[in-house]
Scaffold this active site. Sequence first.
Site, PDB file in Angstrom:
ATOM      1  N   ARG A  92       0.849  -1.201   0.000  1.00  0.00           N
ATOM      2  CA  ARG A  92       0.000   0.000   0.000  1.00  0.00           C
ATOM      3  C   ARG A  92       0.883   1.248   0.000  1.00  0.00           C
ATOM      4  NH1 ARG A  92      -3.752  -0.216   5.029  1.00  0.00           N
ATOM      5  NH2 ARG A  92      -5.059  -1.618   3.826  1.00  0.00           N
TER       6      ARG A  92
ATOM      7  N   ARG B 116      -1.747   6.774   9.396  1.00  0.00           N
ATOM      8  CA  ARG B 116      -1.921   6.256   8.031  1.00  0.00           C
ATOM      9  C   ARG B 116      -1.936   7.373   6.983  1.00  0.00           C
ATOM     10  NH1 ARG B 116      -4.100   1.046   8.062  1.00  0.00           N
ATOM     11  NH2 ARG B 116      -3.362  -0.048   9.896  1.00  0.00           N
TER      12      ARG B 116
ATOM     13  N   LYS C 261      -3.644   1.596  14.827  1.00  0.00           N
ATOM     14  CA  LYS C 261      -3.673   2.469  13.654  1.00  0.00           C
ATOM     15  C   LYS C 261      -4.256   3.831  14.016  1.00  0.00           C
ATOM     16  CE  LYS C 261      -6.240  -0.368  11.188  1.00  0.00           C
ATOM     17  NZ  LYS C 261      -7.200  -0.986  10.254  1.00  0.00           N
TER      18      LYS C 261
ATOM     19  N   LYS D 284      -5.782   7.490  12.115  1.00  0.00           N
ATOM     20  CA  LYS D 284      -6.187   8.017  10.809  1.00  0.00           C
ATOM     21  C   LYS D 284      -6.516   9.504  10.870  1.00  0.00           C
ATOM     22  CE  LYS D 284      -7.658   3.582   9.085  1.00  0.00           C
ATOM     23  NZ  LYS D 284      -8.728   2.747   8.524  1.00  0.00           N
TER      24      LYS D 284
ATOM     25  N   CYS E  88     -15.544  -2.746  -0.067  1.00  0.00           N
ATOM     26  CA  CYS E  88     -14.146  -3.019   0.271  1.00  0.00           C
ATOM     27  C   CYS E  88     -13.642  -4.172  -0.599  1.00  0.00           C
ATOM     28  CB  CYS E  88     -14.044  -3.402   1.740  1.00  0.00           C
ATOM     29  SG  CYS E  88     -14.740  -5.022   2.077  1.00  0.00           S
TER      30      CYS E  88
ATOM     31  N   CYS F 116      -8.371 -10.619   0.899  1.00  0.00           N
ATOM     32  CA  CYS F 116      -8.418 -10.199   2.295  1.00  0.00           C
ATOM     33  C   CYS F 116      -8.583 -11.402   3.229  1.00  0.00           C
ATOM     34  CB  CYS F 116      -9.565  -9.218   2.531  1.00  0.00           C
ATOM     35  SG  CYS F 116      -9.623  -8.734   4.265  1.00  0.00           S
TER      36      CYS F 116
ATOM     37  N   CYS G 192     -16.664  -7.687   6.148  1.00  0.00           N
ATOM     38  CA  CYS G 192     -16.623  -8.064   7.567  1.00  0.00           C
ATOM     39  C   CYS G 192     -16.824  -6.793   8.378  1.00  0.00           C
ATOM     40  CB  CYS G 192     -15.286  -8.753   7.896  1.00  0.00           C
ATOM     41  SG  CYS G 192     -13.936  -7.623   8.252  1.00  0.00           S
TER      42      CYS G 192
ATOM     43  N   CYS H 280     -13.976  -1.531   6.112  1.00  0.00           N
ATOM     44  CA  CYS H 280     -13.081  -0.804   5.199  1.00  0.00           C
ATOM     45  C   CYS H 280     -13.828  -0.070   4.088  1.00  0.00           C
ATOM     46  CB  CYS H 280     -12.075  -1.769   4.593  1.00  0.00           C
ATOM     47  SG  CYS H 280     -11.161  -2.688   5.830  1.00  0.00           S
TER      48      CYS H 280
HETATM   49 FE1  SRM Z   1      -9.122  -1.754   6.166  1.00  0.00          FE
HETATM   50  C1  SRM Z   1      -7.779  -4.370   7.810  1.00  0.00           C
HETATM   51  C2  SRM Z   1      -8.416  -3.148   3.219  1.00  0.00           C
HETATM   52  C3  SRM Z   1      -9.825   1.188   4.667  1.00  0.00           C
HETATM   53  C4  SRM Z   1     -10.760  -0.716   9.000  1.00  0.00           C
HETATM   54  N1  SRM Z   1      -8.194  -3.447   5.614  1.00  0.00           N
HETATM   55  C5  SRM Z   1      -7.669  -4.392   6.451  1.00  0.00           C
HETATM   56  C6  SRM Z   1      -6.878  -5.445   5.659  1.00  0.00           C
HETATM   57  C7  SRM Z   1      -5.457  -4.985   5.578  1.00  0.00           C
HETATM   58  C8  SRM Z   1      -6.982  -6.897   6.182  1.00  0.00           C
HETATM   59  C9  SRM Z   1      -5.922  -7.351   7.139  1.00  0.00           C
HETATM   60  O1  SRM Z   1      -5.737  -6.748   8.216  1.00  0.00           O
HETATM   61  O2  SRM Z   1      -5.267  -8.331   6.831  1.00  0.00           O
HETATM   62  C10 SRM Z   1      -7.606  -5.315   4.292  1.00  0.00           C
HETATM   63  C11 SRM Z   1      -6.813  -5.729   3.070  1.00  0.00           C
HETATM   64  C12 SRM Z   1      -7.713  -6.249   1.983  1.00  0.00           C
HETATM   65  C13 SRM Z   1      -7.037  -6.373   0.685  1.00  0.00           C
HETATM   66  O3  SRM Z   1      -6.905  -7.529   0.200  1.00  0.00           O
HETATM   67  O4  SRM Z   1      -6.649  -5.377   0.095  1.00  0.00           O
HETATM   68  C14 SRM Z   1      -8.087  -3.876   4.345  1.00  0.00           C
HETATM   69  N2  SRM Z   1      -8.985  -1.073   4.307  1.00  0.00           N
HETATM   70  C15 SRM Z   1      -8.761  -1.827   3.200  1.00  0.00           C
HETATM   71  C16 SRM Z   1      -8.965  -1.033   1.929  1.00  0.00           C
HETATM   72  C17 SRM Z   1      -8.031  -1.427   0.797  1.00  0.00           C
HETATM   73  C18 SRM Z   1     -10.431  -1.168   1.508  1.00  0.00           C
HETATM   74  C19 SRM Z   1     -10.781  -0.673   0.129  1.00  0.00           C
HETATM   75  O5  SRM Z   1     -11.553  -1.390  -0.503  1.00  0.00           O
HETATM   76  O6  SRM Z   1     -10.342   0.389  -0.306  1.00  0.00           O
HETATM   77  C20 SRM Z   1      -8.763   0.381   2.486  1.00  0.00           C
HETATM   78  C21 SRM Z   1      -7.326   0.782   2.474  1.00  0.00           C
HETATM   79  C22 SRM Z   1      -7.140   2.141   3.018  1.00  0.00           C
HETATM   80  C23 SRM Z   1      -5.741   2.678   2.886  1.00  0.00           C
HETATM   81  O7  SRM Z   1      -5.352   2.965   1.768  1.00  0.00           O
HETATM   82  O8  SRM Z   1      -5.096   2.841   3.924  1.00  0.00           O
HETATM   83  C24 SRM Z   1      -9.218   0.192   3.933  1.00  0.00           C
HETATM   84  N3  SRM Z   1     -10.048  -0.013   6.751  1.00  0.00           N
HETATM   85  C25 SRM Z   1     -10.356   1.021   5.925  1.00  0.00           C
HETATM   86  C26 SRM Z   1     -11.330   1.864   6.542  1.00  0.00           C
HETATM   87  C27 SRM Z   1     -11.966   3.078   5.916  1.00  0.00           C
HETATM   88  C28 SRM Z   1     -11.190   4.342   6.128  1.00  0.00           C
HETATM   89  O9  SRM Z   1     -10.113   4.355   6.718  1.00  0.00           O
HETATM   90  O10 SRM Z   1     -11.710   5.374   5.680  1.00  0.00           O
HETATM   91  C29 SRM Z   1     -11.614   1.316   7.787  1.00  0.00           C
HETATM   92  C30 SRM Z   1     -12.683   1.822   8.788  1.00  0.00           C
HETATM   93  C31 SRM Z   1     -12.293   3.056   9.489  1.00  0.00           C
HETATM   94  C32 SRM Z   1     -11.626   2.747  10.801  1.00  0.00           C
HETATM   95  O11 SRM Z   1     -10.435   2.506  10.797  1.00  0.00           O
HETATM   96  O12 SRM Z   1     -12.327   2.738  11.804  1.00  0.00           O
HETATM   97  C33 SRM Z   1     -10.795   0.137   7.909  1.00  0.00           C
HETATM   98  N4  SRM Z   1      -9.217  -2.401   8.091  1.00  0.00           N
HETATM   99  C34 SRM Z   1      -9.969  -1.859   9.081  1.00  0.00           C
HETATM  100  C35 SRM Z   1      -9.830  -2.675  10.273  1.00  0.00           C
HETATM  101  C36 SRM Z   1     -10.505  -2.422  11.647  1.00  0.00           C
HETATM  102  C37 SRM Z   1      -9.705  -1.526  12.520  1.00  0.00           C
HETATM  103  C38 SRM Z   1     -10.257  -1.405  13.919  1.00  0.00           C
HETATM  104  O13 SRM Z   1     -10.463  -0.281  14.367  1.00  0.00           O
HETATM  105  O14 SRM Z   1     -10.484  -2.428  14.563  1.00  0.00           O
HETATM  106  C39 SRM Z   1      -8.973  -3.745   9.930  1.00  0.00           C
HETATM  107  C40 SRM Z   1      -8.508  -4.904  10.837  1.00  0.00           C
HETATM  108  C41 SRM Z   1      -7.451  -4.486  11.808  1.00  0.00           C
HETATM  109  O15 SRM Z   1      -6.865  -3.416  11.732  1.00  0.00           O
HETATM  110  O16 SRM Z   1      -7.203  -5.301  12.691  1.00  0.00           O
HETATM  111  C42 SRM Z   1      -8.604  -3.540   8.543  1.00  0.00           C
HETATM  112 FE1  SF4 Z   2     -11.269  -7.235   4.501  1.00  0.00          FE
HETATM  113 FE2  SF4 Z   2     -13.157  -6.800   6.264  1.00  0.00          FE
HETATM  114 FE3  SF4 Z   2     -11.696  -4.790   5.381  1.00  0.00          FE
HETATM  115 FE4  SF4 Z   2     -13.432  -5.876   3.772  1.00  0.00          FE
HETATM  116  S1  SF4 Z   2     -13.942  -4.838   5.673  1.00  0.00           S
HETATM  117  S2  SF4 Z   2     -11.291  -5.410   3.251  1.00  0.00           S
HETATM  118  S3  SF4 Z   2     -13.384  -7.974   4.375  1.00  0.00           S
HETATM  119  S4  SF4 Z   2     -10.958  -6.459   6.594  1.00  0.00           S
END
Ligand code: SRM
Ligand code: SF4
Length: 581
Positions: free
Chosen positions: A90, A160, A224, A226, A444, A450, A489, A493
């Site tokens: 990323r 981030r 993390k 943001k 997402c 993922c 899930c 995201c």
């Molecule tokens: Fe996310 C984890 C994809 C934005 C909350 N996110 C992941 C992972 C890395 C899975 C993992 O931990 O192994 C996913 C990878 C999937 C893949 O195959 O690419 C993933 N997140 C994404 C992306 C690519 C979704 C998308 O379709 O665009 C976004 C990448 C953003 C970036 O460029 O940095 C993405 N993730 C978000 C957002 C939205 C936002 O930030 O605006 C959220 C919700 C906002 C928040 O943080 O509250 C988000 N992602 C999570 C979480 C839950 C964090 C938590 O507070 O518990 C995880 C899991 C974790 O961190 O343990 C996670």
């Molecule tokens: Fe993966 Fe869940 Fe984030 Fe979708 S919402 S990219 S399934 S960690």
Amino acid sequence: MSTSNNSEKVAPSGPLIVEGKLSDNERLKKESGFLRGTMADDLQDRTTGGMTGDNFQLIRFHGMYQQDDRDIRAERAKQKLEPLHSLMLRARLPGGIITPTQWLGVDKWATEHTMYGSVRLTTRQTFQYHGILKPNIKTVHKALNSIGIDTIGTASDMNRNVLCTANPYQSQVHHDAYEWAKKISEHFLPHTNGYAEVWLDEEKIDSTVKQEEPILGSTYLPRKFKTTVAIPPLNDVDIHGNDLNFVAIEEDGKLIGFNVLVGGGLAMTHGDKATYPRKADDFGFIPVANTIAFAEAVVTTQRDWGNRVERKNAKTKYTIDRVGVDVFKAEVERRAGSKFEQTRPYEFTQRGDRIGWSEGFDGKHYLALFIENGRILDFPNKPLKTGMAEIAKIHQGDFRITANQNLIVAGVATEQKSEIEAIAVKHGLMDATVSEQRKNSMACVAFPTCPLAMAESERYLPSLVTDVEAILAKHGLADESIILRVTGCPNGCGRAMLAELGLVGKGPGKYNMHLGGNIAGTRIPKMYKENLNEQDILNEIDRLSARWAAERTPGEAFGDFTIRAGIIKEVKISVRDFYDV
Ligand code: SRM
Ligand code: SF4
């Protein structure tokens, strides 16, 4: 830093620091030697396609995740093969800005070095590569580095990628806001040379020299973190999903400061009421010159008070709820050396991207391209990737990735407009038949890459939208749209927890439906029905749309309607109303 403003003593409602056995992530950060671990050795190990031990987690600090192709996981297990491991990478692109030269490199290396061949635009204004095999990863880092792109801090317990309302040249304020997004991003970069040593083969720093992380600390942040810079009335960055937000306030066309909102976040865990989505609290206004001081004060308060024992409650939103908003805010003021002023008036009225052409204050033209799911790839009859590269070859301005997985061709001179438009149309990057509903839908990544996905998301959304379009048309709502978001899930995201209609993956083919978000993204939707299959979802949308068409007041948006009609209760206070506790 001055402590002169610590006169107001507010009693914390919970402990400032959570005592107990630290989570294992704290140990691995501490033992990593400032994020080096044994990654360099691990890269030489060709007996596995994955990383071993702590390195599985440590690579995240450098913007990578280990993944495997889940579509073939079971088949490989049957053949007694290890999962097909690869790395997702990323990039760090504050405000989503990338030049055409950089794009051409990014495009080329996606083809040469990744299994899927795509460039995936994310919900945080950057791009991801999926499917880089371990032996290729250093080559990719070095290639990106040669065009000025790094991946530092784009994952794990760091600040981030910093978001900024897209289209910075629309006004002087947009331009200045972007500069702040960049400064904030750079200010919170780790100081360790680990990234350069491991991935770019830079000379190792003498280990006897004392190393320090003055802001992040030797164990970095608890979780993390943001940050956004947003320019009302457009909330395209979805501030309430973020720990720290700077909402731009202008006077006579000049950026004079920011309202600061702290403590947003969208993730939860199914069945665990100690986790929940939460909106950010409004702390007040700061003059523009104090931006970094306040940003640092928020980050270091969270660094010191965030929960390092229970990782699922480690984000700023939980710290604030534990110690109390007033206590957290007073500490930020103490560390920043000045007080927040009264919040200046502002209003968010819209989200998303205005797809198509618009004109900036610089007289240049801006073309926002709708990219379904942010996936840039050559699809049959839709060679998006080739089209983007063709535009990059002639474009004189730059590109802006948006927080809605779209992309803006920015700063186009009048003479080049028609040429760029012709390429975009020819390659399916501009398509007049795309409905408002599709533009307002987001998913997402989820399967196949993922590891946390419980249900399909990116691969489900396109057909779901086609069905929703038909339902809306059936009820005479063809010109209307619903902010519809799917996440595979409850991590959220795809930001379903700020949608008017959010679907949250529960299991294969099963989703929880949430209703009641609003257009501006200032309301969290509440669970309406649990464990719906795809047909149930369509039946529900059909029923709800029929009522919306028949009972709505003039112009009433879907989310507002579901609340007014009593279909769902409004979430006013995050945890209380979200779970009715
Ligand atoms: Fe996310 C984890 C994809 C934005 C909350 N996110 C992941 C992972 C890395 C899975 C993992 O931990 O192994 C996913 C990878 C999937 C893949 O195959 O690419 C993933 N997140 C994404 C992306 C690519 C979704 C998308 O379709 O665009 C976004 C990448 C953003 C970036 O460029 O940095 C993405 N993730 C978000 C957002 C939205 C936002 O930030 O605006 C959220 C919700 C906002 C928040 O943080 O509250 C988000 N992602 C999570 C979480 C839950 C964090 C938590 O507070 O518990 C995880 C899991 C974790 O961190 O343990 C996670
Ligand atoms: Fe993966 Fe869940 Fe984030 Fe979708 S919402 S990219 S399934 S960690």
